[in-house]
Scaffold this motif. Sequence first.
Motif, short mmCIF file in Angstrom:
data_model
loop_
_atom_site.label_atom_id
_atom_site.label_comp_id
_atom_site.label_asym_id
_atom_site.label_seq_id
_atom_site.Cartn_x
_atom_site.Cartn_y
_atom_site.Cartn_z
N ALA A 4 46.57 -32.41 2.71
CA ALA A 4 46.33 -31.21 3.19
C ALA A 4 44.77 -30.87 2.89
CB ALA A 4 47.20 -29.95 2.45
N LEU A 14 44.61 -25.22 2.31
CA LEU A 14 45.86 -25.12 2.13
C LEU A 14 46.33 -25.43 0.99
CD1 LEU A 14 46.90 -26.84 5.68
CD2 LEU A 14 47.06 -24.43 5.33
N ALA A 54 49.97 -26.62 -0.33
CA ALA A 54 50.07 -28.07 -0.80
C ALA A 54 50.99 -27.80 -2.32
CB ALA A 54 48.55 -28.53 -1.24
N THR A 90 51.90 -34.72 -1.65
CA THR A 90 51.07 -34.03 -1.03
C THR A 90 49.80 -34.22 -1.71
OG1 THR A 90 52.96 -32.65 -0.12
CG2 THR A 90 50.57 -31.80 0.32
N TYR A 92 45.93 -33.19 -2.17
CA TYR A 92 44.94 -31.95 -1.96
C TYR A 92 43.86 -31.90 -2.81
CZ TYR A 92 43.38 -27.24 -2.16
OH TYR A 92 42.47 -26.10 -1.99
N LEU A 126 47.79 -31.95 7.20
CA LEU A 126 48.17 -30.70 7.48
C LEU A 126 46.80 -29.84 7.40
CD1 LEU A 126 50.98 -30.09 4.76
CD2 LEU A 126 51.32 -30.66 7.18
N THR A 127 46.45 -29.11 8.43
CA THR A 127 45.46 -28.56 8.49
C THR A 127 45.18 -27.09 9.45
OG1 THR A 127 42.88 -28.73 9.20
CG2 THR A 127 44.66 -29.74 10.64
N GLN A 182 53.24 -20.51 7.06
CA GLN A 182 53.23 -21.87 7.25
C GLN A 182 54.57 -22.50 6.89
OE1 GLN A 182 50.07 -22.07 4.53
NE2 GLN A 182 48.50 -21.46 5.47
#
Length: 153
Positions: free
Chosen positions: A5, A9, A13, A23, A25, A45-46, A73
């Motif tokens: 991410a 985010l 995350a 995930t 981050y 993920l963006t 989201q």
Amino acid sequence: MRFIADMMLGRLARWLRLYGYDTLYGVEDDDEILRVALAENRALLTRDSSLAGRARRLGLKVILLDSNSLEGQIGELKRHGLEFRELFPPNARCPKCNGLIRPVSKGEVRGKVPESVYQKYDEFYVCETCGQIYWPGRQWREMLRIDERLRRV
């Protein structure tokens, strides 16, 4: 599915980790995000359409999110087919570092949590990576309330 991410985010995350999704981050540089995503076969993920375009040109799986809210989201991810399993153990990952969380005996946390917590609770979990200890206290109950709201999205 494993994710990385972008820096917009962080809250998402942490929640994905609680739901058991691996995930990453905290990688600040877009080039490094793309490098890691390629090397580790992670979906990006963006909320950044430019970064999403670059990632797609490299052949990466990308989920470009429109919403700025956690609820929005989560709804978008559900529409992409993500399932949100049981929150927290046994599926969860550490929201702080993404490490695996495992149950531990009460004796293993003696002296590592406040004595009042040790006396009040019998259920404990520890992150295998950073050592963070979790128990079903006030913060846990608040997460369960948020989880109920997210499941209705």
